[in-house]
Write an enzyme that holds these catalytic residues in place. Structure first.
Site, PDB file in Angstrom:
ATOM      1  N   ARG A 107     -10.482 -11.412   1.518  1.00 27.84           N
ATOM      2  CA  ARG A 107     -11.303 -12.485   0.941  1.00 27.84           C
ATOM      3  C   ARG A 107     -10.589 -13.835   1.002  1.00 27.84           C
ATOM      4  O   ARG A 107     -11.216 -14.873   1.055  1.00 27.84           O
ATOM      5  CB  ARG A 107     -11.695 -12.104  -0.496  1.00 27.84           C
ATOM      6  CG  ARG A 107     -10.536 -11.883  -1.417  1.00 27.84           C
ATOM      7  CD  ARG A 107     -10.888 -11.026  -2.626  1.00 27.84           C
ATOM      8  NE  ARG A 107     -11.046  -9.610  -2.284  1.00 27.84           N
ATOM      9  CZ  ARG A 107     -11.401  -8.658  -3.149  1.00 27.84           C
ATOM     10  NH1 ARG A 107     -11.639  -8.963  -4.405  1.00 27.84           N
ATOM     11  NH2 ARG A 107     -11.513  -7.414  -2.760  1.00 27.84           N
ATOM     12  N   LYS A 155       0.841  -1.202   0.000  1.00 25.85           N
ATOM     13  CA  LYS A 155       0.000   0.000   0.000  1.00 25.85           C
ATOM     14  C   LYS A 155       0.875   1.251   0.000  1.00 25.85           C
ATOM     15  O   LYS A 155       2.000   1.215   0.488  1.00 25.85           O
ATOM     16  CB  LYS A 155      -0.872   0.020   1.272  1.00 25.85           C
ATOM     17  CG  LYS A 155      -2.042  -0.937   1.249  1.00 25.85           C
ATOM     18  CD  LYS A 155      -2.885  -0.783   2.507  1.00 25.85           C
ATOM     19  CE  LYS A 155      -4.053  -1.754   2.516  1.00 25.85           C
ATOM     20  NZ  LYS A 155      -5.010  -1.562   1.428  1.00 25.85           N
TER      21      LYS A 155
HETATM   22  N1  BES Z   1      -8.290  -3.711   4.151  1.00 24.03           N
HETATM   23  C1  BES Z   1      -8.380  -3.277   2.811  1.00 24.03           C
HETATM   24  C2  BES Z   1      -9.645  -2.478   2.526  1.00 24.03           C
HETATM   25  C3  BES Z   1      -9.662  -1.081   3.053  1.00 24.03           C
HETATM   26  C4  BES Z   1      -8.945  -0.083   2.444  1.00 24.03           C
HETATM   27  C5  BES Z   1     -10.451  -0.772   4.120  1.00 24.03           C
HETATM   28  C6  BES Z   1      -9.017   1.204   2.932  1.00 24.03           C
HETATM   29  C7  BES Z   1     -10.537   0.518   4.603  1.00 24.03           C
HETATM   30  C8  BES Z   1      -9.815   1.503   3.999  1.00 24.03           C
HETATM   31  C9  BES Z   1      -8.395  -4.481   1.886  1.00 24.03           C
HETATM   32  O1  BES Z   1      -7.646  -5.564   2.285  1.00 24.03           O
HETATM   33  C10 BES Z   1      -7.833  -4.032   0.593  1.00 24.03           C
HETATM   34  O2  BES Z   1      -6.702  -3.673   0.565  1.00 24.03           O
HETATM   35  N2  BES Z   1      -8.654  -4.055  -0.438  1.00 24.03           N
HETATM   36  C11 BES Z   1      -8.243  -3.609  -1.716  1.00 24.03           C
HETATM   37  C12 BES Z   1      -8.828  -4.550  -2.725  1.00 24.03           C
HETATM   38  C13 BES Z   1      -8.279  -4.355  -4.110  1.00 24.03           C
HETATM   39  C14 BES Z   1      -6.834  -4.721  -4.159  1.00 24.03           C
HETATM   40  C15 BES Z   1      -9.083  -5.212  -5.046  1.00 24.03           C
HETATM   41  C16 BES Z   1      -8.764  -2.190  -1.921  1.00 24.03           C
HETATM   42  O3  BES Z   1      -9.859  -1.875  -1.457  1.00 24.03           O
HETATM   43  O4  BES Z   1      -8.035  -1.398  -2.495  1.00 24.03           O
HETATM   44 MN    MN Z   2      -5.625  -5.350   1.709  1.00 13.82          MN
END
Ligand code: BES
Ligand code: MN
Ligand code: ZN
Length: 526
Positions: free
Chosen positions: A380, A306
């Site tokens: 997931r 990230k």
């Molecule tokens: N934990 C995150 C989702 C999230 C992001 C929650 C920001 C709250 C604030 C999750 O694991 C994630 O990173 N999801 C990705 C999915 C994508 C790679 C398909 C996302 O939401 O960017």
């Molecule tokens: Mn994630």
């Protein structure tokens, strides 16, 4: 590891909860440190405020009609030493215009009272409650359940490990609800239920607010074990070797990127058979409700790292897990006559040298294979194995709670949680619970067409579905593992915590779940 093998009771220590009581006292006689009274913006006083006004020789009506109190529901006016009444402080809380009173206005007013009670120097508070101050269609039992929870929500403070303990002493720790007549059993119970949900929420917030160096998968497991020991429900904690035996390849593919050992927590509360009134009731065992909580104690994104901004907030990626653990505390405190199972897959998502790479293919416990195209879509991957594990309980329904997608926040903002479900009745039931609890959800579609977006050339499916509809493709992925039972998914990415100055966990969607579970317990003839 069985619950009796280890006592981890120390991990449960948190701030003392606020104590609530019911008093049949007329408010003009209340000696509370802070007495909260509801009034309407147009000056009409509900009966319990009118008696105080009379004791104070019309001072309340004077103040309101001179415009001292803002019209908006939730605005307040604090009066010190009001002549004619023994209460040290009187807080006037506006319910807005009397004709416009609805749930939202009422919650605003209670929230304002909660804020005042949380910051006052007074040691004890009192709130006058009566039918005249309730929104249409709501009764006193509902109001007591909501009020206890809303007030406790405001009283919550994270016990931050600072060198010097600041303002720990502020706020009323005892609050009485002043009623005009003896409460009936459902009203007394409502007080306990609201308090129980508030205590579950406080635990959920504590776990979530801790840094990921402290709140590890092991710590989550210890907390569950301690709860199980204290409240006598079963807790099993599976370790990496157990997960390998079960074939949880998707969960383990996330865990391999972290030096911290993963845990798979199984909580089993059996209120269903113990509380039946008759033999027959006890033996017509209802199927259990299964709650699944995403327990990523830190989500760095893994190899699909990230960006740095606000990455600290990814300690909150275990809010689903915290909510399920908190729910078990609440359920146990309420002694609900239902059977509930809580599953928490817990691990970090980190970019170790042995971490999963984009392009890796893994086999889930269900046998279905997954091409990991983005290691940041890890929630997931851990949830799918938990959903397969849930099958063994032959559940009535399974509800998973997860900070699953940033896309859900883009779609819905931070007001409702996302709801996606393969079962309309369950979705409606959860939607209604959310409305009743003031902890709303909004349903997104889960149509067949979305499944195509998960196609992979190298496995049964990919773990991401491209740029669009991310909250839905996330849920579409999960649905492939939830075919054996009624299932709903709550995406709490936008609701589980607040950012910025008020940064902190919210405890959502525990109010919704509490309402849902109480409803199920009541339907069972509690
Ligand atoms: N934990 C995150 C989702 C999230 C992001 C929650 C920001 C709250 C604030 C999750 O694991 C994630 O990173 N999801 C990705 C999915 C994508 C790679 C398909 C996302 O939401 O960017
Ligand atoms: Mn994630
Ligand atoms: Zn995540």
């Amino acid at each position: 590891m069985k619950s009796h093998e280890k006592a981890f009771l120390h991990v449960l220590v948190g701030a003392k909860p606020v104590k609530y009581t019911i008093k049949i006292t007329s408010p003009e006689k209340s000696k509370a440190g802070l007495l909260a009274l509801c009034v309407f913006a147009d000056g009409s006083l509900p009966p319990m405020s009118r008696v105080v006004d009379e004791a104070a020789r019309g001072r309340l009506v004077d103040l309101i009609s001179s415009g001292e109190l803002d019209e908006k529901a939730g605005s307040t006016l604090l009066l010190h030493g009001l002549a004619g009444v023994p209460a040290e402080r009187v807080l006037l809380v506006s319910l807005g215009k009397s004709g416009a009173l609805n749930d939202k206005a009422w919650r605003n007013a209670l929230g304002a009272a909660g804020r005042a009670l949380a910051h006052t120097q007074a040691r004890d508070g009192a709130i006058a409650l009566e039918d005249a101050v309730l929104p249409p269609g709501r009764d006193l039992a509902w109001a007591l359940r909501q009020a206890t929870r809303i007030l406790s929500d405001h009283a919550y403070r994270f016990d931050a490990p600072r060198a010097k303990d600041e303002n720990a002493k502020r706020g009323a720790r005892k609050i009485a609800f002043l009623l005009s007549s003896e409460p009936d059993p459902s009203q007394k119970e409502a007080l306990l239920h609201g308090q129980a949900i508030a205590e579950g929420m406080a635990l959920a917030k504590d776990l979530a607010n801790l840094g990921a160096n402290v709140c590890t998968p092991a710590r989550l497991a210890e907390t569950a074990l301690a709860l199980g020991k204290r409240f006598e429900f079963d807790v099993d904690v599976l370790d990496r070797a157990d997960m390998e035996k079960l074939g949880m390849g998707a969960l383990l593919s996330v865990a391999r990127g972290s030096r911290r050992e993963p845990r798979f927590i199984v909580m089993h509360y059996r209120g269903g058979d113990r509380h039946g009134k008759t033999r027959k009731e006890r033996h017509s065992r209802a199927r259990p409700i299964v709650l699944v909580g995403k327990g990523i104690t830190f989500d760095s994104g893994g190899i699909s790292l990230k960006p740095g901004a606000e990455m600290d907030e990814m300690k909150y990626d275990m809010c689903g897990a915290a909510c399920v653990i908190g729910a078990f505390k609440a359920i146990a405190l309420m002694a609900l006559p239902i059977e509930v199972i809580g599953l928490v897959p817990a691990t970090e998502n980190m970019p170790d040298g042995d971490a999963s790479r984009p392009g890796d293919v893994v086999r889930s416990m269900s046998g279905q294979t997954i091409e990991i195209l983005n290691t940041d879509a890890e929630g997931r991957l851990i949830l799918c194995d938990a959903l397969t594990y849930a099958e063994r309980f032959e559940p009535d329904c399974v509800i998973d709670i997860a900070t699953l997608t940033g896309a859900c926040v883009v779609a819905l903002g931070r007001i409702p949680s996302g709801l996606l479900s393969t079962d309309d009745d369950l979705a409606d039931e959860l939607t209604k619970s959310g409305l009743d609890a003031g902890d709303r959800v909004w349903r997104l579609p889960l149509w067949e067409e979305y499944q195509e977006l998960l196609k992979s050339n190298f496995a049964d499916m990919a773990n991401i579905g491209g740029r669009f509809g991310g909250a839905i493709t996330g849920a579409a992925f999960l649905s492939r593992f939830a075919g054996a039972y009624k299932w709903a998914h709550l995406d709490i990415a936008g609701t589980a915590w607040l950012s910025g100055e008020a940064k902190g966990a919210t405890g959502r969607p525990l109010p919704l779940l509490g309402e849902f579970l109480i409803g199920r317990a009541t339907a069972r003839g509690h």
